[in-house]
Every structure is written in C-alpha cells, then in structure tokens.
Design an enzyme around this catalytic site. Sequence first.
Site, mmCIF file in Angstrom:
data_model
loop_
_atom_site.group_PDB
_atom_site.id
_atom_site.type_symbol
_atom_site.label_atom_id
_atom_site.label_comp_id
_atom_site.label_asym_id
_atom_site.label_seq_id
_atom_site.Cartn_x
_atom_site.Cartn_y
_atom_site.Cartn_z
ATOM 1 N N SER A 80 -5.947 3.720 4.660
ATOM 2 C CA SER A 80 -5.408 2.975 3.519
ATOM 3 C C SER A 80 -6.478 2.153 2.811
ATOM 4 C CB SER A 80 -4.270 2.047 3.986
ATOM 5 O OG SER A 80 -3.527 1.565 2.888
ATOM 6 N N SER B 12 0.792 -1.236 0.000
ATOM 7 C CA SER B 12 0.000 0.000 0.000
ATOM 8 C C SER B 12 0.819 1.278 0.000
ATOM 9 C CB SER B 12 -0.952 0.018 1.199
ATOM 10 O OG SER B 12 -2.035 -0.851 0.989
ATOM 11 N N LYS C 58 0.127 3.856 -2.578
ATOM 12 C CA LYS C 58 -0.864 4.923 -2.464
ATOM 13 C C LYS C 58 -0.242 6.299 -2.283
ATOM 14 C CE LYS C 58 -4.131 1.542 -0.797
ATOM 15 N NZ LYS C 58 -4.477 0.715 0.371
#
Length: 386
Positions: free
Chosen positions: A125, A65, A68
């Site tokens: 997230s 993640s 991101k």
Amino acid sequence: MMLKKRCARIIALFLTIAMLLRINVLALEEAPPVQIAAKAAVLMDASTGQALIKFNENERLYPASVTKVMTLLLVAEALESGKLTLDGKVSASAAAAGKGGSQIWLKEGEVMTVEELLKAAAIYSANDACCALGEAIAGSEEGFVRMMNDRAAELGMTNTRFDNCTGLDDETDTHLTTALDIALMSRALLQHDIVIKYSTIWMDSLRDGATELVNTNRLVRFYEGATGLKTGTTSKAGCCIAASARRGETHLIAVVLGSGSSDDRFETAKRLLNWGFANFATVTPQIAPSLITQVRVLRGAEQWIKPVPPAAMPILVPKGSEGDLQQSVDLAADVQAPVEAGQVLGKITITLDGETLGTYPLLAPAAVKKLDFAAQLQRLVAALIS
C-alpha cells in the site's frame, strides 16, 4: 364525554403500540444477518454484482487506502491496453517521493520498473509508488485523479469523489465514497488477473531484498481462498477493507468501512464472507439444446435457421437449490429475410421458484440472404411440381 375521552386514549394507545411494533418489525427485517463492527458494509457477488448484505451502504465515508482499488484498476487497464508494460521504467518525481504515510521511501529520480511499483502498491500500500504509477499513466497526479473520477462515473459510483490516488485525507474533507461504490470498483478490479497475482502475495521485497514488503491484508495469509484486495486506515476513516475470496465458482467481495480497530475490520469481513459462502453457490446453467427449435426464414435463401445461445453466465443461487433451476424458451415462429449473423431470434430465461435469475438471447448463427425474384419463382415452381 368521559367515555369519548377514554375511547380516544385507548385508540391513541393502540396506534402507539402499532407504530412501535411496526418499527420493531422493520428494524428486524433490515438487520444484517451477521454482526457488523463498522459504520458501513456490503457483501457482493463478484460474478453477478448482486449485493447480498447491505449496511449503511450509501453513507459517504472516508475510504483511506481502499482508494487504491481504483488506482490499481487504472494501472491494470493501462497494462492491458499497452500504455504501460511491466518492465517499463518509471523515474520518481519530487511529488511521488514526498508522499507521506505508508511508503517504500522513493527518492526523487530513483528508477523502478512498473512491476516493482505495482508490487509496492498492491502488497504494501505504498503511497509513493501509487503516485509514481499515476504520473506514468496521466503525466501528473491531478490528471490521474481526473481519470479516477471519470472511471468511477463509468462504473456507476454515484456517491464517490476522489481527491488523490492514495486515500490520504489529512488535507481534504471531500475525498469520500461508500461501501457500495467500493464494491463496484472492487468487482471491476477482480476482472484483471494481473492485479490478483500481486494482491495475494503475502511477502516480497524490492531493491535486491533491502526493502521488505509485507501485505497489509492479513486475510491473504489466513483466510481460505483470499484473492485480495486492499486495506486502509486513517484517523478520519478508521479501519477499512475491501476483501475478496473465491471458493469453487463463488467469488465474493466484502467491504467494511469505519471499524474501530483492525481486528474489527478483519473479523467483520470474515463474517460477511463466511455467511456468503455458507448460504450461496454459483452455478453456470447448461442450456438444454432440446428446447431450441428451428425458426422458419420467410423469403430467405435458407428456409430454416436454428438459433444458438451465447455462453451462459454464472448465476448465484441459495445453496441446495442448484438442481431446481427452470428453463423456458420464447422463440419467434418465423423471421423475415434477410437475417444478420447474431440477430436476436428469441430468448431463454432461467428461473428459480418463479424468480428470473438470468435471461440469454438466442442468436442467428449466420446470415441468411433474401431470395431474389427469380429464386423465389424457382422455389414456387419446385413446390408445385412436387
């Protein structure tokens, strides 16, 4: 013959020892100054982009993640350009609602504001929120991923390929990047205060309190000066983080990829940041006006012009050396008219112990027109009379 063989053996032994010593010296030189419990790591100064610690920085790895960071960067840029507004409404598509992993359980057709989705992405997230934001910007996740890769190329992220906007890697073997590339995009993201506003929130909620958001980055709560940014964890990637913190004028980015545990990830990031804050300071040089003299303008409506420096940019220096910076000026003795406003007339260089840390152009503050023949003649006559 025996003597020759002995000599050859001795020489070979010495060569072997020399090679081993050289290898040990190189290993010592390349060893990072802090313990790194990860596959790769980078410590970067956010102001200058200078990498202070590099460990396997160009090894291509799964980022989970931490991907991101790029998603949030494109959202921030869309907000600043006016393509998105915080109060704009976004309806969740089936694709967004179908995202697995960390999520806020969007339902197809559910409407949220851009700000709500941004909170979900930056704090919690949420994969579904990221997909919905990407679709709002580009029309589809595929189009958004193309934008992500194009922006990565613009930032010089030469070892990066994004296959999605979330970092989910169950169905891809090519969604890869490096610690150095992540530091580059993190630095770009930190230029947008709007994202820092959300990435530093520890707890929040959506749906009138029904959906709780707790930041996946515990440094936000427990590390002094933390400004974000993003964690990531998958079985392929291990535990990862792009962590940033500011103390005084110094803003640092620590990237950690492939840690074996969440504790290793956070502890390694803290070690990197602690070392950076302990050893470096950010200063903004004050340009000495006395060093800048006037420049003669040949055949100009004005005979003299005094250059001006632009606003000095921050410089990272070893702690304790802030007062040892030296300034030197390289300035043209004269310049031919016409002179344009902003024309470079020289430069001022900032050095420390002979090493150049920054160079700033000296610019013409205004335009100077060229004298026509009549004006030149008038000036010549006036000079002769006087």
